[in-house]
Design a protein around this motif. Structure first.
Motif, PDB file in Angstrom:
ATOM      1  N   ARG A  50      -0.148   1.811   9.011  1.00  0.00           N
ATOM      2  CA  ARG A  50       1.088   1.301   9.617  1.00  0.00           C
ATOM      3  C   ARG A  50       1.136  -0.197   9.369  1.00  0.00           C
ATOM      4  NH1 ARG A  50       1.515   2.407  15.703  1.00  0.00           N
ATOM      5  NH2 ARG A  50      -0.306   1.053  15.703  1.00  0.00           N
ATOM      6  N   VAL A  51       2.297  -0.664   8.914  1.00  0.00           N
ATOM      7  CA  VAL A  51       2.527  -2.095   8.709  1.00  0.00           C
ATOM      8  C   VAL A  51       3.476  -2.588   9.790  1.00  0.00           C
ATOM      9  CG1 VAL A  51       3.545  -3.826   7.170  1.00  0.00           C
ATOM     10  CG2 VAL A  51       2.120  -2.003   6.227  1.00  0.00           C
ATOM     11  N   THR A  52       3.071  -3.657  10.476  1.00  0.00           N
ATOM     12  CA  THR A  52       3.903  -4.316  11.472  1.00  0.00           C
ATOM     13  C   THR A  52       3.972  -5.785  11.070  1.00  0.00           C
ATOM     14  OG1 THR A  52       3.076  -2.789  13.149  1.00  0.00           O
ATOM     15  CG2 THR A  52       4.231  -4.763  13.925  1.00  0.00           C
ATOM     16  N   GLY A  53       5.112  -6.187  10.547  1.00  0.00           N
ATOM     17  CA  GLY A  53       5.224  -7.552  10.022  1.00  0.00           C
ATOM     18  C   GLY A  53       4.289  -7.712   8.836  1.00  0.00           C
ATOM     19  N   ASP A  54       3.310  -8.604   8.955  1.00  0.00           N
ATOM     20  CA  ASP A  54       2.318  -8.827   7.905  1.00  0.00           C
ATOM     21  C   ASP A  54       0.957  -8.241   8.266  1.00  0.00           C
ATOM     22  OD1 ASP A  54       4.067 -10.174   6.203  1.00  0.00           O
ATOM     23  OD2 ASP A  54       3.709 -12.079   7.213  1.00  0.00           O
ATOM     24  N   TYR A  55       0.901  -7.439   9.322  1.00  0.00           N
ATOM     25  CA  TYR A  55      -0.346  -6.836   9.800  1.00  0.00           C
ATOM     26  C   TYR A  55      -0.389  -5.370   9.384  1.00  0.00           C
ATOM     27  CZ  TYR A  55      -3.841  -5.276  13.209  1.00  0.00           C
ATOM     28  OH  TYR A  55      -4.939  -4.731  13.820  1.00  0.00           O
ATOM     29  N   ILE A  56      -1.551  -4.888   8.903  1.00  0.00           N
ATOM     30  CA  ILE A  56      -1.695  -3.497   8.498  1.00  0.00           C
ATOM     31  C   ILE A  56      -2.871  -2.871   9.248  1.00  0.00           C
ATOM     32  CG2 ILE A  56      -3.080  -4.099   6.464  1.00  0.00           C
ATOM     33  CD1 ILE A  56      -1.751  -1.641   5.065  1.00  0.00           C
ATOM     34  N   GLU A  57      -2.664  -1.659   9.736  1.00  0.00           N
ATOM     35  CA  GLU A  57      -3.710  -0.875  10.385  1.00  0.00           C
ATOM     36  C   GLU A  57      -3.930   0.387   9.564  1.00  0.00           C
ATOM     37  OE1 GLU A  57      -3.200  -0.912  14.950  1.00  0.00           O
ATOM     38  OE2 GLU A  57      -1.184  -1.091  14.075  1.00  0.00           O
ATOM     39  N   TYR A  58      -5.204   0.767   9.407  1.00  0.00           N
ATOM     40  CA  TYR A  58      -5.579   1.958   8.647  1.00  0.00           C
ATOM     41  C   TYR A  58      -6.301   2.938   9.564  1.00  0.00           C
ATOM     42  CZ  TYR A  58      -5.233  -0.929   4.364  1.00  0.00           C
ATOM     43  OH  TYR A  58      -4.828  -1.736   3.340  1.00  0.00           O
ATOM     44  N   TRP A  59      -6.026   4.229   9.386  1.00  0.00           N
ATOM     45  CA  TRP A  59      -6.744   5.308  10.048  1.00  0.00           C
ATOM     46  C   TRP A  59      -7.166   6.295   8.966  1.00  0.00           C
ATOM     47  CZ3 TRP A  59      -2.209   3.269  11.886  1.00  0.00           C
ATOM     48  CH2 TRP A  59      -2.269   2.651  13.130  1.00  0.00           C
ATOM     49  N   ASP A  60      -8.433   6.239   8.590  1.00  0.00           N
ATOM     50  CA  ASP A  60      -8.963   7.130   7.572  1.00  0.00           C
ATOM     51  C   ASP A  60      -8.995   8.562   8.122  1.00  0.00           C
ATOM     52  OD1 ASP A  60     -11.697   8.423   6.379  1.00  0.00           O
ATOM     53  OD2 ASP A  60     -10.670   7.155   4.922  1.00  0.00           O
TER      54      ASP A  60
END
Length: 85
Positions: A50-60
């Protein structure tokens, strides 16, 4: 991201990202899935993001989580620097 009309909209970071030398390669897919290649292994990791603005979160898919930030068109993720492919 979901647009006002309810349709999925693409964020500007969809596509390929590589470390210098191309050892690690991320494909951020438009369906909020990613594939990470490492060396000769084309699908070393995959999951959702998920990208929020310039921040990215990953869930493998195995349960591993990570995050990163896009700074001046460069992805900083888990101590790595990835450049637009």
């Amino acid at each position: 991201m979901v647009a006002k009309n309810g349709q999925e909209s693409l964020h500007p970071y969809v596509g390929g990202w590589n470390t210098e030398g191309n050892y690690i390669r991320h494909q951020l897919l438009p369906n909020n899935r990613y594939i990470e290649a490492r060396g000769d292994k084309e699908a070393a990791y995959q999951g959702r993001y998920r990208v929020t603005g310039d921040y990215i979160e990953y869930w493998d898919d195995t349960g591993f989580t990570a995050d990163g930030k896009f700074i001046n068109g460069v992805l900083h993720h888990a101590g790595m620097i990835l450049y637009r492919q």
